[in-house]
Structures are given as structure tokens and as C-alpha cells.
Design an enzyme around this catalytic site. Structure first.
Site, PDB file in Angstrom:
ATOM      1  CD  GLU A 127      -3.136  -0.996   0.624  1.00 35.16           C
ATOM      2  OE1 GLU A 127      -3.317   0.047  -0.023  1.00 35.16           O
ATOM      3  OE2 GLU A 127      -3.966  -1.913   0.713  1.00 35.16           O
ATOM      4  CG  HIS A 178       8.358   4.553   6.391  1.00 35.84           C
ATOM      5  ND1 HIS A 178       7.450   4.738   7.402  1.00 35.84           N
ATOM      6  CD2 HIS A 178       9.370   5.435   6.623  1.00 35.84           C
ATOM      7  CE1 HIS A 178       7.879   5.681   8.229  1.00 35.84           C
ATOM      8  NE2 HIS A 178       9.039   6.120   7.768  1.00 35.84           N
TER       9      HIS A 178
HETATM   10  P1  TGC Z   1       0.389  11.343  -9.423  1.00 33.43           P
HETATM   11  O1  TGC Z   1       0.617  12.228 -10.611  1.00 33.43           O
HETATM   12  O2  TGC Z   1       0.789  11.830  -8.091  1.00 33.43           O
HETATM   13  O3  TGC Z   1      -1.158  10.969  -9.358  1.00 33.43           O
HETATM   14  C1  TGC Z   1      -1.881  10.500 -10.481  1.00 33.43           C
HETATM   15  C2  TGC Z   1      -3.348  10.902 -10.306  1.00 33.43           C
HETATM   16  O4  TGC Z   1      -3.886  10.245  -9.157  1.00 33.43           O
HETATM   17  C3  TGC Z   1      -4.355  11.216  -8.178  1.00 33.43           C
HETATM   18  N1  TGC Z   1      -4.006  10.654  -6.861  1.00 33.43           N
HETATM   19  C4  TGC Z   1      -4.908  10.106  -6.042  1.00 33.43           C
HETATM   20  N2  TGC Z   1      -6.238  10.009  -6.129  1.00 33.43           N
HETATM   21  C5  TGC Z   1      -6.890   9.389  -5.110  1.00 33.43           C
HETATM   22  N3  TGC Z   1      -6.255   8.872  -4.045  1.00 33.43           N
HETATM   23  C6  TGC Z   1      -4.907   8.930  -3.932  1.00 33.43           C
HETATM   24  N4  TGC Z   1      -4.279   8.379  -2.883  1.00 33.43           N
HETATM   25  C7  TGC Z   1      -4.174   9.591  -4.952  1.00 33.43           C
HETATM   26  N5  TGC Z   1      -2.856   9.854  -5.167  1.00 33.43           N
HETATM   27  C8  TGC Z   1      -2.765  10.495  -6.338  1.00 33.43           C
HETATM   28  C9  TGC Z   1      -3.586  12.472  -8.520  1.00 33.43           C
HETATM   29  O5  TGC Z   1      -4.289  13.618  -8.077  1.00 33.43           O
HETATM   30  C10 TGC Z   1      -3.546  12.394 -10.035  1.00 33.43           C
HETATM   31  O6  TGC Z   1      -4.845  12.723 -10.515  1.00 33.43           O
HETATM   32  P2  TGC Z   1      -5.035  13.437 -11.966  1.00 33.43           P
HETATM   33  O7  TGC Z   1      -6.490  13.754 -12.040  1.00 33.43           O
HETATM   34  O8  TGC Z   1      -4.139  14.648 -11.959  1.00 33.43           O
HETATM   35  O9  TGC Z   1      -4.601  12.421 -12.992  1.00 33.43           O
HETATM   36  O10 TGC Z   1       1.041   9.940  -9.786  1.00 33.43           O
HETATM   37  P3  TGC Z   1       2.562   9.444  -9.820  1.00 33.43           P
HETATM   38  O11 TGC Z   1       2.711   8.552 -11.014  1.00 33.43           O
HETATM   39  O12 TGC Z   1       3.498  10.625  -9.685  1.00 33.43           O
HETATM   40  O13 TGC Z   1       2.683   8.485  -8.560  1.00 33.43           O
HETATM   41  C11 TGC Z   1       2.505   8.936  -7.307  1.00 33.43           C
HETATM   42  C12 TGC Z   1       2.759   7.851  -6.231  1.00 33.43           C
HETATM   43  C13 TGC Z   1       4.184   7.346  -6.284  1.00 33.43           C
HETATM   44  C14 TGC Z   1       2.529   8.528  -4.918  1.00 33.43           C
HETATM   45  C15 TGC Z   1       1.798   6.682  -6.369  1.00 33.43           C
HETATM   46  O14 TGC Z   1       1.893   6.076  -7.577  1.00 33.43           O
HETATM   47  C16 TGC Z   1       1.889   5.698  -5.241  1.00 33.43           C
HETATM   48  O15 TGC Z   1       1.161   5.834  -4.268  1.00 33.43           O
HETATM   49  N6  TGC Z   1       2.776   4.630  -5.301  1.00 33.43           N
HETATM   50  C17 TGC Z   1       2.747   3.542  -4.351  1.00 33.43           C
HETATM   51  C18 TGC Z   1       2.116   2.336  -5.011  1.00 33.43           C
HETATM   52  C19 TGC Z   1       1.226   1.575  -4.075  1.00 33.43           C
HETATM   53  O16 TGC Z   1       0.802   2.035  -3.043  1.00 33.43           O
HETATM   54  N7  TGC Z   1       0.875   0.370  -4.486  1.00 33.43           N
HETATM   55  C20 TGC Z   1      -0.006  -0.434  -3.713  1.00 33.43           C
HETATM   56  C21 TGC Z   1      -0.461  -1.656  -4.490  1.00 33.43           C
HETATM   57  S1  TGC Z   1      -1.862  -2.456  -3.766  1.00 33.43           S
HETATM   58  C22 TGC Z   1      -1.326  -3.151  -2.352  1.00 33.43           C
HETATM   59  O17 TGC Z   1      -0.226  -2.999  -1.927  1.00 33.43           O
HETATM   60  C23 TGC Z   1      -2.323  -3.958  -1.650  1.00 33.43           C
HETATM   61  S2  TGC Z   1      -1.780  -4.739  -0.237  1.00 33.43           S
HETATM   62  C24 TGC Z   1      -3.259  -5.364   0.238  1.00 33.43           C
HETATM   63  C25 TGC Z   1      -3.311  -6.050   1.534  1.00 33.43           C
HETATM   64  O18 TGC Z   1      -2.993  -7.264   1.584  1.00 33.43           O
HETATM   65  O19 TGC Z   1      -3.787  -5.441   2.535  1.00 33.43           O
HETATM   66  P1  FAD Z   2      10.011  -1.016  -5.246  1.00 31.90           P
HETATM   67  O1  FAD Z   2       9.055  -0.053  -5.831  1.00 31.90           O
HETATM   68  O2  FAD Z   2      10.950  -1.712  -6.162  1.00 31.90           O
HETATM   69  O3  FAD Z   2      10.840  -0.264  -4.107  1.00 31.90           O
HETATM   70  C1  FAD Z   2      12.040  -0.815  -3.548  1.00 31.90           C
HETATM   71  C2  FAD Z   2      12.625   0.235  -2.599  1.00 31.90           C
HETATM   72  O4  FAD Z   2      12.918   1.426  -3.337  1.00 31.90           O
HETATM   73  C3  FAD Z   2      11.645   0.634  -1.500  1.00 31.90           C
HETATM   74  O5  FAD Z   2      12.362   0.833  -0.304  1.00 31.90           O
HETATM   75  C4  FAD Z   2      11.094   1.973  -1.980  1.00 31.90           C
HETATM   76  O6  FAD Z   2      10.684   2.815  -0.901  1.00 31.90           O
HETATM   77  C5  FAD Z   2      12.297   2.548  -2.718  1.00 31.90           C
HETATM   78  N1  FAD Z   2      11.877   3.522  -3.747  1.00 31.90           N
HETATM   79  C6  FAD Z   2      11.166   3.308  -4.878  1.00 31.90           C
HETATM   80  N2  FAD Z   2      10.962   4.449  -5.535  1.00 31.90           N
HETATM   81  C7  FAD Z   2      11.549   5.433  -4.798  1.00 31.90           C
HETATM   82  C8  FAD Z   2      11.660   6.851  -4.937  1.00 31.90           C
HETATM   83  N3  FAD Z   2      11.102   7.510  -5.958  1.00 31.90           N
HETATM   84  N4  FAD Z   2      12.362   7.515  -3.992  1.00 31.90           N
HETATM   85  C9  FAD Z   2      12.905   6.875  -2.916  1.00 31.90           C
HETATM   86  N5  FAD Z   2      12.825   5.548  -2.732  1.00 31.90           N
HETATM   87  C10 FAD Z   2      12.146   4.831  -3.653  1.00 31.90           C
HETATM   88  N6  FAD Z   2       0.175  -5.114  -4.752  1.00 31.90           N
HETATM   89  C11 FAD Z   2      -1.036  -5.158  -5.393  1.00 31.90           C
HETATM   90  O7  FAD Z   2      -1.223  -4.540  -6.436  1.00 31.90           O
HETATM   91  N7  FAD Z   2      -2.065  -5.883  -4.856  1.00 31.90           N
HETATM   92  C12 FAD Z   2      -1.927  -6.599  -3.711  1.00 31.90           C
HETATM   93  O8  FAD Z   2      -2.895  -7.238  -3.260  1.00 31.90           O
HETATM   94  C13 FAD Z   2      -0.659  -6.588  -3.047  1.00 31.90           C
HETATM   95  N8  FAD Z   2      -0.479  -7.355  -1.930  1.00 31.90           N
HETATM   96  C14 FAD Z   2       0.787  -7.452  -1.387  1.00 31.90           C
HETATM   97  C15 FAD Z   2       1.014  -8.375  -0.360  1.00 31.90           C
HETATM   98  C16 FAD Z   2       2.296  -8.502   0.184  1.00 31.90           C
HETATM   99  C17 FAD Z   2       2.539  -9.528   1.250  1.00 31.90           C
HETATM  100  C18 FAD Z   2       3.351  -7.670  -0.278  1.00 31.90           C
HETATM  101  C19 FAD Z   2       4.723  -7.777   0.319  1.00 31.90           C
HETATM  102  C20 FAD Z   2       3.129  -6.780  -1.301  1.00 31.90           C
HETATM  103  C21 FAD Z   2       1.847  -6.660  -1.881  1.00 31.90           C
HETATM  104  N9  FAD Z   2       1.607  -5.814  -2.979  1.00 31.90           N
HETATM  105  C22 FAD Z   2       0.384  -5.816  -3.609  1.00 31.90           C
HETATM  106  C23 FAD Z   2       2.717  -5.090  -3.591  1.00 31.90           C
HETATM  107  C24 FAD Z   2       3.132  -3.812  -2.854  1.00 31.90           C
HETATM  108  O9  FAD Z   2       2.177  -2.804  -3.010  1.00 31.90           O
HETATM  109  C25 FAD Z   2       4.510  -3.401  -3.377  1.00 31.90           C
HETATM  110  O10 FAD Z   2       5.432  -4.333  -2.890  1.00 31.90           O
HETATM  111  C26 FAD Z   2       4.885  -1.994  -2.963  1.00 31.90           C
HETATM  112  O11 FAD Z   2       4.065  -1.031  -3.606  1.00 31.90           O
HETATM  113  C27 FAD Z   2       6.376  -1.686  -3.284  1.00 31.90           C
HETATM  114  O12 FAD Z   2       6.718  -2.071  -4.551  1.00 31.90           O
HETATM  115  P2  FAD Z   2       8.018  -3.000  -4.782  1.00 31.90           P
HETATM  116  O13 FAD Z   2       7.968  -4.127  -3.846  1.00 31.90           O
HETATM  117  O14 FAD Z   2       8.086  -3.283  -6.242  1.00 31.90           O
HETATM  118  O15 FAD Z   2       9.237  -2.098  -4.355  1.00 31.90           O
END
Ligand code: TGC
Ligand code: FAD
Length: 392
Positions: A371, A374
Site C-alpha cells: 500500500e 514508508h
Molecule cells: P500522481 O501524478 O501523483 O497521481 C496520479 C493521479 O492520481 C491522483 N491521486 C490520487 N487520487 C486518489 N487517491 C490517492 N491516494 C491519490 N494519489 C494520487 C492524482 O491527483 C492524479 O490525478 P489526476 O487527475 O491529476 O490524474 O502519480 P505518480 O505517477 O506521480 O505516482 C505517485 C505515487 C508514487 C505517490 C503513487 O503512484 C503511489 O502511491 N505509489 C505507491 C504504489 C502503491 O501504493 N501500491 C499499492 C499496491 S496495492 C497493495 O499494496 C495492496 S496490499 C493489500 C493487503 O494485503 O492489505
Molecule cells: P520497489 O518499488 O521496487 O521499491 C524498492 C525500494 O525502493 C523501497 O524501499 C522503496 O521505498 C524505494 N523507492 C522506490 N521508488 C523510490 C523513490 N522515488 N524515492 C525513494 N525511494 C524509492 N500489490 C497489489 O497490487 N495488490 C496486492 O494485493 C498486493 N499485496 C501485497 C502483499 C504482500 C505480502 C506484499 C509484500 C506486497 C503486496 N503488494 C500488492 C505489492 C506492494 O504494493 C509493493 O510491494 C509496494 O508497492 C512496493 O513495490 P516493490 O515491492 O516493487 O518495491
């Protein structure tokens, strides 16, 4: 052992900010966790098994889609109730909270918010009961923190879409009946597709040998020319804000959930420190133990207030993504620190499965990464306060 005697700390009487309904919901989920999760969770973790039988029960206690309207099978509760449910579930184990987070915020929420009426009627009631299990596919092998660069894509083939690519680290993927998959269309715009189990060319292998979240199923989603019916496109959302808006909801749930894990560690350490004697007195009498406990309780209390305030803002539809991001980052780090300090207080006993601390600590190593890591959340706050994006 410790959890049967569990007493949740409430140093600032945060309970006074809750309604009777909130307390009732929290109490019933706590009872269920005591009855259904605590007795089996250490063994399930040791065996690296997801307690599949709990999914229907999670549906029964209202943990799937607590804030989704009743007409679609949800419980129609407010955001504080949702948070309290997540807190109680994660006191049991982060894997159980994960199952509820994914189902509620990452699957039911996008279908409810961005789906057609037919999609809502088809999927939401069964997801609410746990008859269907969902997954959320955003992360790819080469695109984690930067999901906007994803490669998974689909083409319009007239009467269907053709989907290719792969997702990795997907919670529930091996058992999911429906996966919300984010992929680029022919113009490179990110769209959401509902990919159903059994579609030809679609596989979901499990990722094994994890040391964290061992009672949660994690896997891949692999699409090899998968024909997706056109009615499975989420019509009402384009762009990265689609998946990110779902993450905001799930990150909010995590901000509450991890407080439960931290409370369990703190309570375990407090009880143990009063009973364990060294040098002729309880280790609770040593100043260094008291420092650890005092700092833990202070940080738990601050986290409670942060989560509660973001919940109030979400109830008013005013919480910004950056405010939610701060709560997720702060509270997960807090919980991990509390787990590590609590583990020290238990000495060698802290590494055993007789106590929940090591399990919470290992789980939280995933929670601090998924999600949004950090550091990514630090940069989201940095962007919000300076107006400068460190990403682009
Ligand atoms: P950026 O240009 O900042 O944003 C693109 C568009 O999205 C809007 N936006 C949001 N809208 C709603 N909620 C949010 N939290 C939003 N954050 C951004 C933003 O306003 C913009 O809108 P628009 O209309 O201008 O297009 O995008 P970026 O490409 O620069 O990326 C920003 C960044 C790095 C912060 C974002 O991509 C990010 O949060 N990266 C982390 C990826 C992540 O959290 N992945 C999670 C995968 S799912 C998961 O981990 C599930 S675990 C489940 C479990 O087991 O509990
Ligand atoms: P990377 O993006 O490769 O990052 C590696 C390191 O580089 C991290 O320390 C990060 O902070 C750092 N880094 C990356 N970019 C920058 C930057 N710009 N500046 C400074 N530091 C940076 N994803 C889903 O879509 N759906 C799910 O249901 C889901 N479930 C998950 C369940 C588990 C148990 C785990 C471990 C992960 C899951 N994820 C899921 C994926 C999770 O969201 C990603 O692991 C997470 O977003 C980080 O991506 P990554 O592991 O590829 O790390």
C-alpha cells in the site's frame, strides 16, 4: 496465552469519542477474534497456511464491505466503525485484516464506486458474504512504487477485450473468484477490468516461502491473451487516480489496523514485565523497561488520535489522500517499533509462538511495504507540503 487476558490500552479515553454502536461493533469483532482467530493463528502461521474457513465467518461478522450500502450487501457503517473492525482483526493477525482490506477497499469499493449497476448486483452481495473472494492487481514485477509505468495492457477486439501482462505480489490471487485488474487501453490510459477465475489464458500461481504474512495468500496474476467480456470494464474511471483512490480507502484501514497489532504487543509486554522476575524483582520495576513501555503507550495513543481524526474527516468526505498517507506511514512505523521493543521485553520468550509478538513483527514488515512503502509515503507528504514532486 496473553491474548485471552487482552486489555486494549486507552490512555486518553478515546472511547469517549466513540458511539455506543461503535463500541458494540468493536466488542463483537473482538469476541470473534478471540474465539475464531487467536486459537488457530500461530499454527496457521507456522504452517504457512491461510485459514480459508474464516472467510465465510468474516462475511458473517460484517468485515467485508462495512461501509458499502446495505442494498449491495454491505453493512452501511461509517468510517470509524470500519477502522475499529480493522483494528480488532489486526490484533488477531495482519493476514486476517489484509483479507478484509482487500475484499472491502480494493475490490468492493471500486466495483461500488466505478462499476455498472449490473456489476454491483452481480458481485457485491456475494463478496460481502464471502461467497466470492476478490483480489486487486496493480503491482507488476517491474513496477511497484511506480504503478503508472505498468505494462499490462488490453486491446479492443470488437466484441471483447484482449488482456496481456502480469501482476505480482497480489493478496488472495490464488483463490480469487474476481480480480480488479488495472491495465492500459490502446491509448495508454489506465482502466479497471474485472477478470474472473476460469477465463482462458488466466493463471494465478501462489508465491511461496514468505517469512511475513504467512497466513495470507499471495500470488501472481498472469494474462496470456485473456478474452475479457466488454461488460467487465469498470466504465466510470480513467487514469491512475482509479487505483490510487482505492488505496486511500485501504491505507486508511491499515492506519487503524496496525494499532490493533501494536496494542496486542504492548499489552503482552506489559503483562509479562509484571510477572517476569530478574535480580529479585519484576522487570517492570526497572527504569529501562518502564521507558520502553511509556514510549510505546505514548506512540499508540498518538496513533489512535491520528486514526480517529482521519476517520472523522473521511466521514465528512474531507480527508485528503496526503492526510491518509501520513496516518498509514506513521501508524505502521509505530506498530513495527512497538513490536520490536515488546519483543525485547520478553527476552528469548519473545521469539516463540507462545506469544504473538514475533508474528506481528514479521507481518508488519510487509505492511510497511505494501500500500505504498514508508519512504513513498514520506515523499507524498513532502510533495504535499512543498508542491514539488520527487517522483517526476
Ligand atoms: P500522481 O501524478 O501523483 O497521481 C496520479 C493521479 O492520481 C491522483 N491521486 C490520487 N487520487 C486518489 N487517491 C490517492 N491516494 C491519490 N494519489 C494520487 C492524482 O491527483 C492524479 O490525478 P489526476 O487527475 O491529476 O490524474 O502519480 P505518480 O505517477 O506521480 O505516482 C505517485 C505515487 C508514487 C505517490 C503513487 O503512484 C503511489 O502511491 N505509489 C505507491 C504504489 C502503491 O501504493 N501500491 C499499492 C499496491 S496495492 C497493495 O499494496 C495492496 S496490499 C493489500 C493487503 O494485503 O492489505
Ligand atoms: P520497489 O518499488 O521496487 O521499491 C524498492 C525500494 O525502493 C523501497 O524501499 C522503496 O521505498 C524505494 N523507492 C522506490 N521508488 C523510490 C523513490 N522515488 N524515492 C525513494 N525511494 C524509492 N500489490 C497489489 O497490487 N495488490 C496486492 O494485493 C498486493 N499485496 C501485497 C502483499 C504482500 C505480502 C506484499 C509484500 C506486497 C503486496 N503488494 C500488492 C505489492 C506492494 O504494493 C509493493 O510491494 C509496494 O508497492 C512496493 O513495490 P516493490 O515491492 O516493487 O518495491
Amino acid at each position: 496465552m496473553s491474548t485471552i487476558r487482552y486489555q486494549s490500552p486507552d490512555y486518553y479515553w478515546v472511547d469517549e469519542l466513540l458511539t455506543d454502536e461503535h463500541k458494540l461493533i468493536r466488542g463483537s469483532v473482538r469476541d470473534w477474534v478471540n474465539r475464531a482467530v487467536i486459537p488457530i493463528i500461530d499454527e496457521a502461521n507456522q504452517k504457512h497456511e491461510f485459514p480459508r474457513h474464516l472467510t465465510k465467518e468474516l462475511g458473517e461478522i460484517g468485515a467485508f464491505g462495512p461501509y458499502i450500502p446495505v442494498e449491495y450487501g454491505g453493512a452501511g457503517l461509517d468510517q470509524i466503525a470500519y477502522g475499529l473492525i480493522m483494528q480488532e482483526l489486526e490484533r488477531g493477525d495482519s493476514s486476517i485484516r489484509s483479507a478484509a482490506s482487500v475484499q472491502s477497499s480494493l475490490v468492493m469499493y471500486p466495483i461500488y464506486k466505478y462499476g455498472t449497476e449490473e456489476q454491483k448486483r452481480k458481485f457485491l452481495p456475494k463478496l460481502a458474504t464471502g461467497d466470492l473472494i476478490g483480489a486487486f492487481g496493480l503491482t507488476e514485477p517491474n513496477h511497484g512504487s511506480d504503478p503508472g509505468s505498468m505494462l499490462t495492457h488490453f486491446t479492443d477486439e470488437g466484441d471483447h477485450y484482449l488482456l496481456n501482462g502480469s501482476k505480482m505480489w497480489i493478496t488472495n490471487s490464488p483463490i480469487a473468484d474476481v480480480s480488479v485488474v488495472w491495465a492500459k487501453d490502446g491509448e495508454g490510459k489506465i482502466r479497471g477490468l474485472l477478470v474472473e477465475k476460469g477465463m482462458e489464458g488466466f493463471t494465478a500461481p501462489e508465491t511461496l516461502r514468505k517469512w511475513s504474512l504467512r497466513s495470507s495468500l499471495t500470488g501472481e496474476l498472469v494474462f496470456d491473451n485473456v478474452k475479457v467480456p466488454k461488460e467487465n470494464l469498470l466504465p466510470c474511471i480513467h487514469g491512475l487516480k482509479g487505483p490510487l483512490s482505492c488505496l486511500s480507502s485501504a491505507r486508511y484501514g491499515i492506519a487503524w489496523g496496525v494499532i490493533g497489532a501494536a496494542m496486542d504487543c504492548y499489552d503482552t509486554a506489559l503483562q509479562y514485565s509484571k510477572e517476569r522476575k530478574q535480580f529479585g524483582k519484576p522487570i517492570a520495576a526497572f527504569q529501562l523497561t518502564q521507558k520502553k513501555l511509556a514510549e510505546m503507550l505514548t506512540e499508540i495513543t498518538k496513533a489512535q488520535l491520528l486514526a480517529w481524526r482521519v476517520g472523522v474527516l473521511r466521514n465528512e468526505d474531507r480527508a485528503t489522500p496526503a492526510q491518509i498517507s501520513m496516518a498509514k506511514r506513521n501508524n505502521v512505523k509505530m506498530a513495527l517499533d512497538v513490536a520490536r521493543e515488546s519483543r525485547q521485553i520478553l527476552g528469548a520468550m519473545g521469539i516463540t509462538g507462545d506469544f504473538p509478538i514475533m508474528r506481528h513483527m514479521m507481518n508488519l514488515e510487509s505492511v510497511i511495504t505494501y500500500e505504498g512503502t514508508h519512504d513513498i509515503h514520506l515523499l507524498i507528504t513532502g510533495n504535499d507540503i512543498t508542491g514539488e514532486s520527487a517522483f517526476s
